[in-house]
Design a protein around this motif. Structure first.
Motif, PDB file in Angstrom:
ATOM      1  N   GLY A   9       0.845  -1.186   0.000  1.00  0.00           N
ATOM      2  CA  GLY A   9       0.000   0.000   0.000  1.00  0.00           C
ATOM      3  C   GLY A   9       0.878   1.231   0.000  1.00  0.00           C
ATOM      4  O   GLY A   9       2.012   1.181   0.455  1.00  0.00           O
ATOM      5  N   HIS A  13      -0.660   6.465   3.818  1.00  0.00           N
ATOM      6  CA  HIS A  13      -2.103   6.321   3.642  1.00  0.00           C
ATOM      7  C   HIS A  13      -2.727   7.500   2.891  1.00  0.00           C
ATOM      8  O   HIS A  13      -3.843   7.914   3.153  1.00  0.00           O
ATOM      9  CB  HIS A  13      -2.791   6.128   4.997  1.00  0.00           C
ATOM     10  CG  HIS A  13      -4.174   5.566   4.875  1.00  0.00           C
ATOM     11  ND1 HIS A  13      -4.396   4.246   4.611  1.00  0.00           N
ATOM     12  CD2 HIS A  13      -5.387   6.146   4.956  1.00  0.00           C
ATOM     13  CE1 HIS A  13      -5.703   4.042   4.548  1.00  0.00           C
ATOM     14  NE2 HIS A  13      -6.319   5.177   4.753  1.00  0.00           N
ATOM     15  N   ARG A  14      -2.003   8.045   1.964  1.00  0.00           N
ATOM     16  CA  ARG A  14      -2.569   9.127   1.144  1.00  0.00           C
ATOM     17  C   ARG A  14      -3.573   8.543   0.173  1.00  0.00           C
ATOM     18  O   ARG A  14      -3.420   7.445  -0.306  1.00  0.00           O
ATOM     19  CB  ARG A  14      -1.462   9.819   0.374  1.00  0.00           C
ATOM     20  CG  ARG A  14      -0.539  10.574   1.271  1.00  0.00           C
ATOM     21  CD  ARG A  14       0.403  11.394   0.406  1.00  0.00           C
ATOM     22  NE  ARG A  14       1.019  12.394   1.205  1.00  0.00           N
ATOM     23  CZ  ARG A  14       2.276  12.321   1.621  1.00  0.00           C
ATOM     24  NH1 ARG A  14       3.023  11.288   1.302  1.00  0.00           N
ATOM     25  NH2 ARG A  14       2.786  13.285   2.344  1.00  0.00           N
ATOM     26  N   SER A  15      -4.562   9.321  -0.164  1.00  0.00           N
ATOM     27  CA  SER A  15      -5.529   8.893  -1.165  1.00  0.00           C
ATOM     28  C   SER A  15      -4.923   9.153  -2.543  1.00  0.00           C
ATOM     29  O   SER A  15      -4.809  10.298  -2.977  1.00  0.00           O
ATOM     30  CB  SER A  15      -6.851   9.639  -0.996  1.00  0.00           C
ATOM     31  OG  SER A  15      -7.790   9.158  -1.925  1.00  0.00           O
ATOM     32  N   TRP A  47      -3.236  -2.364  -2.054  1.00  0.00           N
ATOM     33  CA  TRP A  47      -4.490  -1.943  -1.443  1.00  0.00           C
ATOM     34  C   TRP A  47      -4.408  -0.425  -1.394  1.00  0.00           C
ATOM     35  O   TRP A  47      -3.765   0.155  -0.522  1.00  0.00           O
ATOM     36  CB  TRP A  47      -4.622  -2.515  -0.043  1.00  0.00           C
ATOM     37  CG  TRP A  47      -5.941  -2.249   0.613  1.00  0.00           C
ATOM     38  CD1 TRP A  47      -6.589  -1.047   0.723  1.00  0.00           C
ATOM     39  CD2 TRP A  47      -6.774  -3.198   1.249  1.00  0.00           C
ATOM     40  NE1 TRP A  47      -7.762  -1.182   1.386  1.00  0.00           N
ATOM     41  CE2 TRP A  47      -7.917  -2.509   1.724  1.00  0.00           C
ATOM     42  CE3 TRP A  47      -6.689  -4.561   1.470  1.00  0.00           C
ATOM     43  CZ2 TRP A  47      -8.944  -3.139   2.414  1.00  0.00           C
ATOM     44  CZ3 TRP A  47      -7.717  -5.181   2.159  1.00  0.00           C
ATOM     45  CH2 TRP A  47      -8.831  -4.481   2.620  1.00  0.00           C
ATOM     46  N   SER A  48      -5.035   0.202  -2.339  1.00  0.00           N
ATOM     47  CA  SER A  48      -5.010   1.654  -2.406  1.00  0.00           C
ATOM     48  C   SER A  48      -5.811   2.213  -1.223  1.00  0.00           C
ATOM     49  O   SER A  48      -6.902   1.726  -0.934  1.00  0.00           O
ATOM     50  CB  SER A  48      -5.637   2.109  -3.732  1.00  0.00           C
ATOM     51  OG  SER A  48      -5.476   3.478  -3.927  1.00  0.00           O
ATOM     52  N   PRO A  49      -5.284   3.206  -0.497  1.00  0.00           N
ATOM     53  CA  PRO A  49      -6.002   3.748   0.649  1.00  0.00           C
ATOM     54  C   PRO A  49      -7.447   4.116   0.308  1.00  0.00           C
ATOM     55  O   PRO A  49      -7.720   4.712  -0.735  1.00  0.00           O
ATOM     56  CB  PRO A  49      -5.189   4.987   1.026  1.00  0.00           C
ATOM     57  CG  PRO A  49      -3.811   4.656   0.571  1.00  0.00           C
ATOM     58  CD  PRO A  49      -4.006   3.877  -0.709  1.00  0.00           C
ATOM     59  N   GLU A  50      -8.322   3.734   1.196  1.00  0.00           N
ATOM     60  CA  GLU A  50      -9.760   3.958   1.047  1.00  0.00           C
ATOM     61  C   GLU A  50     -10.300   3.313  -0.230  1.00  0.00           C
ATOM     62  O   GLU A  50     -11.365   3.662  -0.700  1.00  0.00           O
ATOM     63  CB  GLU A  50     -10.102   5.459   1.075  1.00  0.00           C
ATOM     64  CG  GLU A  50      -9.564   6.205   2.272  1.00  0.00           C
ATOM     65  CD  GLU A  50      -9.947   5.574   3.601  1.00  0.00           C
ATOM     66  OE1 GLU A  50     -11.061   5.018   3.720  1.00  0.00           O
ATOM     67  OE2 GLU A  50      -9.136   5.618   4.533  1.00  0.00           O
TER      68      GLU A  50
END
Length: 178
Positions: A9, A13-15, A47-50
């Motif tokens: 990822g 945790h940036r979008s 797993w892309s954040p959000e």
């Protein structure tokens, strides 16, 4: 396919859909380098954040050797797709795999999943002077005055039950759609 393995990822945790392509690539690289450093293996999935996605991200993923990524199942439903089927992103060899929200909530939701179990340590409540977490969840809405003490043996037994349930639930889900 090989989608059950390790997933990386992006860092911090940036979008990714909100980042400029260069920034998204830097975040992606940092996130994929971490599992290689820790586990000796670079993930093929991300797993892309959000579960965020925007046009062009598949090309950024492909450039890094990422062949699949997770998206929110509602995104697939809104596009007219089936949430239990993987979808190839047009013009690429990259596959979008819908997240199974029912299974995800088992391990993620603090209201209805395993993290809500009464015997687990409550990480939101600390003793005032030491900061030590002394209490169990007891009930997600219980105030500190109604919480029980944390019992590691009870939490360990709950963990064993939750693992057995998850493996069983995941197995049933897997066989139902494959």
């Amino acid at each position: 396919a090989g989608w059950a393995g390790l997933r990386g990822g992006p860092a911090a945790h940036r979008s990714l859909p909100l980042l400029l392509p260069g920034s998204a690539a830097v975040a992606r690289e940092a996130g994929l380098a971490d599992p290689r450093a820790r586990l000796g293996q670079r993930p093929r999935g991300i797993w892309s954040p959000e579960c965020g996605y925007s046009p062009g991200l598949a090309d950024i993923f492909a450039a890094a050797g990422v062949d699949h990524f997770l998206v929110d199942e509602q995104t697939v439903r809104a596009a007219g797709g089936h949430p239990y089927a993987a979808w190839r992103v047009a013009g690429t060899d990259v596959v979008a795999v819908p997240r199974d929200l029912e299974v995800t909530n088992l391990i993620w939701s603090s209201r209805s999943g395993y993290p809500a179990a009464a015997s687990y340590r409550d990480f939101h409540v600390r003793e005032e002077f030491t900061g030590i977490r002394l209490w169990s969840i007891t009930h997600p809405d219980a105030g500190i005055e109604h919480k029980g003490g944390y019992d590691p043996a009870a939490a360990s037994a709950q963990l064993d039950r939750d693992v057995a349930h998850f493996v069983g639930a995941r197995g049933v889900r897997h066989h139902a759609f494959h």
